[in-house]
Design a protein around this motif. Structure first.
Motif, PDB file in Angstrom:
ATOM      1  N   LEU A  13       0.858  -1.190   0.000  1.00  0.00           N
ATOM      2  CA  LEU A  13       0.000   0.000   0.000  1.00  0.00           C
ATOM      3  C   LEU A  13       0.892   1.237   0.000  1.00  0.00           C
ATOM      4  O   LEU A  13       1.508   1.565   1.013  1.00  0.00           O
ATOM      5  N   PRO A  14       0.975   1.933  -1.122  1.00  0.00           N
ATOM      6  CA  PRO A  14       1.805   3.146  -1.166  1.00  0.00           C
ATOM      7  C   PRO A  14       1.314   4.171  -0.140  1.00  0.00           C
ATOM      8  O   PRO A  14       0.111   4.362   0.044  1.00  0.00           O
ATOM      9  N   THR A  15       2.246   4.832   0.511  1.00  0.00           N
ATOM     10  CA  THR A  15       1.899   5.809   1.545  1.00  0.00           C
ATOM     11  C   THR A  15       0.965   6.883   1.017  1.00  0.00           C
ATOM     12  O   THR A  15       0.041   7.320   1.723  1.00  0.00           O
ATOM     13  N   GLU A  16       1.164   7.283  -0.228  1.00  0.00           N
ATOM     14  CA  GLU A  16       0.336   8.363  -0.775  1.00  0.00           C
ATOM     15  C   GLU A  16      -1.111   7.937  -1.017  1.00  0.00           C
ATOM     16  O   GLU A  16      -1.981   8.777  -1.251  1.00  0.00           O
ATOM     17  N   ARG A  17      -1.369   6.655  -0.954  1.00  0.00           N
ATOM     18  CA  ARG A  17      -2.748   6.173  -1.145  1.00  0.00           C
ATOM     19  C   ARG A  17      -3.532   6.156   0.174  1.00  0.00           C
ATOM     20  O   ARG A  17      -4.738   5.932   0.174  1.00  0.00           O
ATOM     21  N   ILE A  18      -2.855   6.360   1.311  1.00  0.00           N
ATOM     22  CA  ILE A  18      -3.540   6.406   2.612  1.00  0.00           C
ATOM     23  C   ILE A  18      -4.145   7.791   2.802  1.00  0.00           C
ATOM     24  O   ILE A  18      -3.444   8.805   2.770  1.00  0.00           O
ATOM     25  N   ALA A  19      -5.450   7.830   2.974  1.00  0.00           N
ATOM     26  CA  ALA A  19      -6.145   9.106   3.158  1.00  0.00           C
ATOM     27  C   ALA A  19      -5.998   9.557   4.606  1.00  0.00           C
ATOM     28  O   ALA A  19      -6.646   9.017   5.498  1.00  0.00           O
ATOM     29  N   LYS A  20      -5.144  10.536   4.844  1.00  0.00           N
ATOM     30  CA  LYS A  20      -4.926  11.007   6.213  1.00  0.00           C
ATOM     31  C   LYS A  20      -6.018  11.964   6.675  1.00  0.00           C
ATOM     32  O   LYS A  20      -6.234  12.124   7.878  1.00  0.00           O
ATOM     33  N   TYR A  21      -6.691  12.559   5.724  1.00  0.00           N
ATOM     34  CA  TYR A  21      -7.797  13.474   6.038  1.00  0.00           C
ATOM     35  C   TYR A  21      -8.977  13.133   5.133  1.00  0.00           C
ATOM     36  O   TYR A  21      -8.789  12.627   4.021  1.00  0.00           O
ATOM     37  N   PRO A  22     -10.191  13.422   5.583  1.00  0.00           N
ATOM     38  CA  PRO A  22     -11.356  13.166   4.724  1.00  0.00           C
ATOM     39  C   PRO A  22     -11.481  14.220   3.639  1.00  0.00           C
ATOM     40  O   PRO A  22     -10.847  15.281   3.703  1.00  0.00           O
ATOM     41  N   LEU A  23     -12.302  13.921   2.648  1.00  0.00           N
ATOM     42  CA  LEU A  23     -12.626  14.917   1.642  1.00  0.00           C
ATOM     43  C   LEU A  23     -13.471  16.027   2.267  1.00  0.00           C
ATOM     44  O   LEU A  23     -14.093  15.838   3.312  1.00  0.00           O
ATOM     45  N   ALA A  24     -13.509  17.164   1.608  1.00  0.00           N
ATOM     46  CA  ALA A  24     -14.285  18.295   2.126  1.00  0.00           C
ATOM     47  C   ALA A  24     -15.763  17.943   2.212  1.00  0.00           C
ATOM     48  O   ALA A  24     -16.469  18.374   3.128  1.00  0.00           O
ATOM     49  N   ARG A  25     -16.248  17.139   1.245  1.00  0.00           N
ATOM     50  CA  ARG A  25     -17.643  16.701   1.246  1.00  0.00           C
ATOM     51  C   ARG A  25     -17.687  15.177   1.165  1.00  0.00           C
ATOM     52  O   ARG A  25     -17.078  14.571   0.273  1.00  0.00           O
ATOM     53  N   ARG A  26     -18.408  14.557   2.072  1.00  0.00           N
ATOM     54  CA  ARG A  26     -18.436  13.096   2.158  1.00  0.00           C
ATOM     55  C   ARG A  26     -18.881  12.438   0.855  1.00  0.00           C
ATOM     56  O   ARG A  26     -18.315  11.431   0.436  1.00  0.00           O
ATOM     57  N   GLY A  27     -19.923  12.969   0.250  1.00  0.00           N
ATOM     58  CA  GLY A  27     -20.487  12.323  -0.934  1.00  0.00           C
ATOM     59  C   GLY A  27     -19.591  12.348  -2.149  1.00  0.00           C
ATOM     60  O   GLY A  27     -19.905  11.716  -3.162  1.00  0.00           O
ATOM     61  N   ASP A  28     -18.449  13.059  -2.081  1.00  0.00           N
ATOM     62  CA  ASP A  28     -17.548  13.140  -3.223  1.00  0.00           C
ATOM     63  C   ASP A  28     -16.586  11.962  -3.302  1.00  0.00           C
ATOM     64  O   ASP A  28     -15.774  11.885  -4.237  1.00  0.00           O
ATOM     65  N   SER A  29     -16.630  11.059  -2.339  1.00  0.00           N
ATOM     66  CA  SER A  29     -15.726   9.905  -2.373  1.00  0.00           C
ATOM     67  C   SER A  29     -16.051   9.020  -3.579  1.00  0.00           C
ATOM     68  O   SER A  29     -17.165   9.031  -4.108  1.00  0.00           O
ATOM     69  N   ARG A  30     -15.067   8.263  -3.995  1.00  0.00           N
ATOM     70  CA  ARG A  30     -15.235   7.373  -5.145  1.00  0.00           C
ATOM     71  C   ARG A  30     -15.760   6.020  -4.687  1.00  0.00           C
ATOM     72  O   ARG A  30     -15.662   5.660  -3.511  1.00  0.00           O
ATOM     73  N   LEU A  31     -16.302   5.271  -5.635  1.00  0.00           N
ATOM     74  CA  LEU A  31     -16.900   3.979  -5.317  1.00  0.00           C
ATOM     75  C   LEU A  31     -16.543   2.967  -6.399  1.00  0.00           C
ATOM     76  O   LEU A  31     -16.880   3.155  -7.578  1.00  0.00           O
ATOM     77  N   LEU A  32     -15.831   1.922  -6.006  1.00  0.00           N
ATOM     78  CA  LEU A  32     -15.541   0.811  -6.906  1.00  0.00           C
ATOM     79  C   LEU A  32     -16.620  -0.238  -6.692  1.00  0.00           C
ATOM     80  O   LEU A  32     -16.851  -0.667  -5.555  1.00  0.00           O
ATOM     81  N   SER A  33     -17.287  -0.645  -7.755  1.00  0.00           N
ATOM     82  CA  SER A  33     -18.300  -1.689  -7.618  1.00  0.00           C
ATOM     83  C   SER A  33     -17.797  -2.989  -8.231  1.00  0.00           C
ATOM     84  O   SER A  33     -17.113  -2.984  -9.263  1.00  0.00           O
TER      85      SER A  33
END
Length: 392
Positions: A13-33
């Motif tokens: 797991l590359p360090t840059e892929r760890i989300a240390k802070y949330p997005l400004a708006r929750r609903g903007d997160s991505r979704l893999l189905s």
């Protein structure tokens, strides 16, 4: 490599892929189905349109408590007591959070050599001995305070957010809201059921218009942070967590022609634990609701979900409105899921019990190419990261 080998569940797991802070708006997160073997990429706001029409959702309404408390020893050193669960095995987190004047909890103590058993320490924010803690055992800490607050009111005021250690940072004032689902209600978790962090009020309202939404409570424990250290994962000691399931939620599971969608691995484990409790009751009608980690390797006679729930409801009797118990259920390959047909989750740590549950869900080693694609596509991982949706 054997499905029981710990290293089977490691990945880079590359360090840059760890989300240390949330997005400004929750609903903007991505979704893999991952639906019927096909991978697609969406925004989380698309989630309601991915759910089959004849579905109902189950979600964990546990509320994260401010579990990090800091005290000062005689040398002035700050000593942390990280709340895990009440010391009394018969007291739920809610009971002890409502305590006044004193309560005793099992805690993580990162600097145990700096705090002798029997020694009282004052809280770092107190100039007087208004809030003190005494270490009364290896991990047991007794708390005493003079204000009229409940323990929860006290910890809400002066405790800190129990952020996962892999974030590698101290709390931000915004974490008090960000590290809490919008539907959090029942206090007692020391880690957030993070699949729920993606929901906005708008998405939740849209779902409620078309699907039944059924609550339960699993108070997520600190053990959810811990990697599996045993080479053979079957030797891992799973942490124990409190469960509370309303009778209405159990009744909802008996609804015919509806698919069950679990919001988060904690919800999934709670529902599977409920099934196994009914299976235990089949042979022991007076058994307590206490699920061991390897229950599915010890009970050989499978029963239907309907029969299991019927056993549970008979055990509850006509007047009980809520089922409470504990679980250590450790789901890893191979495992046959009895309750849910869909699962919403985050992307989990390498070598974690949560990743092993995902591996059991998708079957074989299919989790690995899914995670590799998510890394290549720039998805954000872990608690504040993006989401994935699995549908059978």
């Amino acid at each position: 490599m054997s499905k029981y080998e710990r290293d089977e569940y490691n990945y880079t797991l590359p360090t840059e892929r760890i989300a240390k802070y949330p997005l400004a708006r929750r609903g903007d997160s991505r979704l893999l189905s991952y639906i019927r073997g096909q991978v697609q990429h969406f925004c989380f706001s698309d989630f309601p349109r991915l759910i089959p029409t004849n579905s109902q959702l189950f979600y964990n309404n546990s509320r994260v408590i401010q579990a990090r408390l800091f005290f000062r020893n005689k040398t002035g050193k700050h000593i942390e007591a990280f709340l895990l669960h009440p010391a009394s095995p018969n007291h739920s987190p809610q009971e002890e959070l409502s305590a006044r004047k004193n309560t005793t909890w099992v805690c993580l103590i990162p600097s145990p050599k700096s705090w002798k058993i029997g020694e009282f320490l004052n809280h770092v924010s107190e100039t007087k001995a208004c809030f003190r803690a005494c270490r009364v055992g290896t991990r047991e800490v007794s708390f005493h305070w003079e204000t009229e607050e409940s323990f929860q009111e006290l910890t809400d005021r002066i405790g800190q957010v129990p952020l996962p250690p892999y974030l590698g940072r101290e709390e931000d004032v915004r974490d008090r809201e960000n590290y809490q689902t919008t539907y959090a209600q029942s206090s007692g978790a020391v880690a957030c059921p993070t699949a729920g962090l993606h929901f906005t009020d708008q998405v939740w309202h849209e779902l409620a218009q078309h699907h039944p939404l059924n609550p339960l409570t699993l108070h997520v424990g600190g053990g959810s942070f811990l990697p599996v250290k045993e080479k053979d994962i079957r030797n891992h000691t799973m942490h124990e967590e409190w469960i509370s399931i309303p009778r209405k939620t159990i009744d909802a599971l008996l609804s015919k022609n509806l698919s069950n969608i679990s919001v988060g691995t904690t919800t999934l484990r709670a529902l599977e634990s409920l099934y196994w409790y009914g299976a235990i009751l089949e042979g022991n009608p007076k058994a307590p609701f206490k699920i061991p980690s390897d229950v599915y390797t010890n009970i050989k006679n499978d029963i239907s979900l309907e029969k299991s729930l019927d056993n549970v409801l008979k055990n509850m009797g006509p007047s009980r409105k809520e089922l409470m118990g504990k679980t250590r259920l450790f789901i890893h390959p191979p495992y046959h899921f009895r309750v849910s047909q869909g699962l919403l989750s985050n992307f989990h740590q390498p070598g974690s019990t949560l990743l092993m549950l995902i591996a059991a869900w998708v079957g074989g080693g299919q989790w690995r190419p899914l995670y590799e694609e998510a890394i290549q596509k720039g998805y954000r991982f872990l608690s504040y990261g993006d989401a994935c949706f699995f549908l059978r």
